[in-house]
Design an enzyme around this catalytic site. Structure first.
Site, PDB file in Angstrom:
ATOM      1  N   THR A 149      -7.138 -23.565   3.109  1.00  0.00           N
ATOM      2  CA  THR A 149      -5.957 -23.548   4.228  1.00  0.00           C
ATOM      3  C   THR A 149      -5.575 -25.267   4.225  1.00  0.00           C
ATOM      4  O   THR A 149      -4.657 -25.378   3.841  1.00  0.00           O
ATOM      5  CB  THR A 149      -6.719 -23.353   5.656  1.00  0.00           C
ATOM      6  OG1 THR A 149      -8.030 -23.994   5.621  1.00  0.00           O
ATOM      7  CG2 THR A 149      -7.141 -21.649   5.664  1.00  0.00           C
ATOM      8  N   LYS A 175     -14.250 -23.685   0.518  1.00  0.00           N
ATOM      9  CA  LYS A 175     -13.088 -24.239   1.098  1.00  0.00           C
ATOM     10  C   LYS A 175     -13.508 -24.641   2.599  1.00  0.00           C
ATOM     11  O   LYS A 175     -14.412 -24.587   3.177  1.00  0.00           O
ATOM     12  CB  LYS A 175     -11.842 -23.335   1.586  1.00  0.00           C
ATOM     13  CG  LYS A 175     -12.246 -21.917   2.011  1.00  0.00           C
ATOM     14  CD  LYS A 175     -11.851 -22.070   3.510  1.00  0.00           C
ATOM     15  CE  LYS A 175     -11.014 -22.744   3.814  1.00  0.00           C
ATOM     16  NZ  LYS A 175     -10.628 -23.114   5.235  1.00  0.00           N
ATOM     17  N   THR A 186     -12.003 -23.110   8.249  1.00  0.00           N
ATOM     18  CA  THR A 186     -13.584 -22.339   8.379  1.00  0.00           C
ATOM     19  C   THR A 186     -14.241 -22.749   7.109  1.00  0.00           C
ATOM     20  O   THR A 186     -13.471 -23.217   5.879  1.00  0.00           O
ATOM     21  CB  THR A 186     -13.037 -20.890   8.143  1.00  0.00           C
ATOM     22  OG1 THR A 186     -12.632 -20.689   9.371  1.00  0.00           O
ATOM     23  CG2 THR A 186     -14.406 -20.015   7.895  1.00  0.00           C
ATOM     24  N   GLU A 273     -10.601 -33.532   6.865  1.00  0.00           N
ATOM     25  CA  GLU A 273      -9.159 -33.900   7.429  1.00  0.00           C
ATOM     26  C   GLU A 273      -9.158 -35.371   7.850  1.00  0.00           C
ATOM     27  O   GLU A 273      -9.845 -36.054   8.523  1.00  0.00           O
ATOM     28  CB  GLU A 273      -8.825 -32.935   8.688  1.00  0.00           C
ATOM     29  CG  GLU A 273      -8.668 -31.579   8.208  1.00  0.00           C
ATOM     30  CD  GLU A 273      -8.754 -30.880   9.549  1.00  0.00           C
ATOM     31  OE1 GLU A 273      -8.141 -29.784   9.124  1.00  0.00           O
ATOM     32  OE2 GLU A 273      -8.760 -31.384  10.612  1.00  0.00           O
ATOM     33  N   THR A 410       5.168 -32.806  14.538  1.00  0.00           N
ATOM     34  CA  THR A 410       5.904 -33.835  13.946  1.00  0.00           C
ATOM     35  C   THR A 410       5.860 -34.040  12.360  1.00  0.00           C
ATOM     36  O   THR A 410       4.839 -33.432  11.891  1.00  0.00           O
ATOM     37  CB  THR A 410       5.599 -35.379  14.431  1.00  0.00           C
ATOM     38  OG1 THR A 410       4.025 -35.605  13.726  1.00  0.00           O
ATOM     39  CG2 THR A 410       5.501 -35.528  15.999  1.00  0.00           C
TER      40      THR A 410
END
Lengths: 410, 410
Positions: A149, A175, A186, A273, A410
């Site tokens: 994802t 993942k 997840t 992230e 954005t």
């Protein structure tokens, strides 16, 4: 790595674009075994468990030795979807069972993506036979891509170990990188092995491995509604079946399973992230392993600690403040802190001690800052109270984390 | 507000620049009463309690009805400073006792600022008599400024209530906005009242008020080594002494103390590091108040929830994911979620229901986004399981939070 390096005898894998993701990217993975597998799994403890998690728990309870496949979609989590979501998880599994010619309760389902939205069943039901037709022994790389994802790269690892004179293979995909709107990311993982091992020992080995790997990583401290780790064993290696938890074979099985689980789990942290750093936090000398884990985990999830990692700032006061609220027994006058760079990357620097007896040493601030600015950092806290130890892996908290999760428009 | 609005009969306050902060800003506050006070306090539960916290616990145990003052420095937390730090806390208190002509164990000490560094004792010992000389009945504003670290504005509130025909006054100051290197910010608060009330009831009232105010706020989930709330009561109001916990006077005392504590605590959230939003999270229908608090607090501290607030993104899936890992009993099929804007600011918008029975309603996404982009947002989660309720106040997680805490060098 060559695609043929990721092969487990008797297993096939596929990843296709079923039209679940609007981008047209791969979004449906299938992993299947011609012969029935013994299965083991661990699931999220989140009270808002998603429909596929609840369905898989039933399948594991009903048919733990007769599993043929797992189907995994990205792009939609099938979480917070009520009774229709439950039915859709079941219908997806049944479509794969039909396409494979397998019996009932032979297929697991996993989902990851947007929450609170129903699965696009046309895509799932149409995709199931297409995925079955695409199955190939060397299809693992496609499968690893189809479950992504917010991940920036696929996560695929293999290991081999000899048992009873036979080569036993492990291949796994995972993942997870945090969460992003509209996707609730997840942590999903599937590991296949051709080992012959009893189902109770398979579950026991998985629980042990998960506790040393997936349960030791943190990107942002949040637990998703869909987290699942699945282990399938089809026995094709032909090794004498592992049935004794005291045997050397079982110990080697757990060791290899733990190693590939750590590979897969660390890959999630490295792809966290906005992550710019990979940090290993070790706590020794706690009264128990559980207390050591509580201290390490509280440090690893503290926003103040994580922003200090991002800033390359050797602000150890934040470590002690986090440790002190972890609930573990601590005598602050016994606490020591050490840092070094790059140990996990195999380029370990000399260690620098920052704190002894709960008070700062006269260390070089410039050297501490140098170490904190390395891309791989190890932090070690010694509590000097008992035999408890734990290690966790985490990332920093960067502008990009906030951007990815807050400013997605954005 | 006029300085004379912040006056508690018998109390004086001062804030001076003692040279602890290199900037020359006010850094030493003193609050004193000519007559002895009864005192109550709550302290951080962090295992790495700072030296002043450990010293104050002794003072409170030894002399709970004979307190004359509290001295508070900013710029240095005197935390993780070993035995010399303990001695410095005691010497600071003794210097104030000497300058005031008070007896032993009559002065509390609080510190906030850099961790792991010894107090600059020349500044503290020189500053004590200067601060005593600067004491004025209307000196509260200076005191509120002198305890600031990363705070962008002073936090000073007063309340008055009538008891037994006499006006009873409360004035309080607080500080705290998160943490920043080299300062480890701390939540400190001192409240003075001229009420006559027994010491056991004073402590009981403070614990009740703190549980409804300071314990209901979160900027970043971290607990500092120095957190302290101190309540001093000198009895100068001349009201009949409050000795009965079942009396109407005690109830009014708790009510007023709770109100000023909420003023002071909410001011800390509004001044949170990098905060662009003030969010009120209410959970009803939990099995107990404790479980409701656990759910509300887990939502309030989730980085994913907080970045969604920053992004103005009505991503309620993050609320349920956080609630589901809180440890509270939840039946996801009973869960409802409502949002509205501006209630705390007195400009409440109509409520919008997002979720019923654990699944999304067909609400207007545009309207939800509008509400999420307001500077004040209320989130209400109904669990429909029992009588438990809790409300917490929190902020978003912004670029500026990361900048303040990570990128301080630029």
């Amino acid at each position: 790595m060559n695609p043929t390096d990721h092969v487990v005898p008797g297993f096939e894998a596929a990843g296709i674009a079923a039209g679940i993701k609007k981008s047209g990217a791969l979004d449906l993975a299938l992993i299947a075994s011609r012969t029935p597998c013994r299965a083991a799994a661990t699931f999220t403890k989140n009270a808002f468990s998603a429909a596929p998690v609840m369905y898989d728990k039933q399948v594991l309870a009903i048919n733990p030795e007769g599993i043929h496949a797992v189907i995994i979609n990205s792009g939609c989590a099938n979480a917070c979807t009520g009774a229709p979501g439950d039915a859709n998880a079941r219908r997806t599994a049944e479509a794969v069972e039909q396409a494979l010619g397998a019996g009932d309760h032979a297929v697991f389902v996993m989902s990851t993506g947007v929450i609170g939205v129903q699965l696009p069943m046309d895509a799932l039901l149409g995709g199931a036979p297409t995925a079955v037709a695409a199955l190939r022994a060397d299809g693992w790389s496609d499968a690893a891509q189809a479950i992504m994802t917010t991940d920036t790269r696929p996560k695929l690892f293999s290991r081999t170990v000899e048992m009873g004179g036979r080569a036993v293979h492990f291949t796994g995909i995972s993942k997870g990188a945090g969460m992003i709107h509209p996707n609730m990311a997840t942590m999903l993982s599937t590991i296949a092995t051709d080992a012959a091992i009893s189902q109770p020992l398979l579950q026991r080995a998985l629980s042990t491995a998960v506790n040393q790997s997936y349960n030791r990583i943190s990107v942002d401290g949040d637990t998703s509604t869909n987290d699942t780790v699945l282990l399938l064993a089809n026995g094709a290696a032909g090794n004498p079946e592992i049935t004794d938890p005291a045997s050397g074979e079982y110990a080697r099985f757990v060791e290899t399973l733990t190693a590939i689980s750590i590979d897969l789990a660390q890959a999630i942290v490295r792809d966290g992230e906005g992550a710019t750093k990979f940090v290993t936090i070790t706590v020794n000398g706690a009264q128990s392993d559980e207390e050591a884990h509580a201290v390490a985990n509280t440090i690893a999830t503290s926003p103040l600690v994580k922003t200090a990692f991002f800033g390359g700032d050797a602000n150890w006061g934040r470590f002690v403040a986090a440790a002190g609220r972890s609930g573990a027994t601590i005598d602050q006058r016994r606490c020591s802190i050490y840092i070094c760079g790059g140990a996990n990357a195999g380029e370990r620097t000399p260690e620098l001690q920052l704190v002894a007896g709960g008070a700062p040493l006269d260390y070089s601030e410039a050297r501490a800052t140098e170490l904190f600015q390395l891309p791989e950092l190890d932090v070690r806290m010694e509590l000097a109270l008992g035999p408890g130890s734990a290690t966790v892996w985490t990332t920093d908290l960067s502008y990009d984390y906030v951007k990815i999760n807050g400013d997605y428009r954005t």
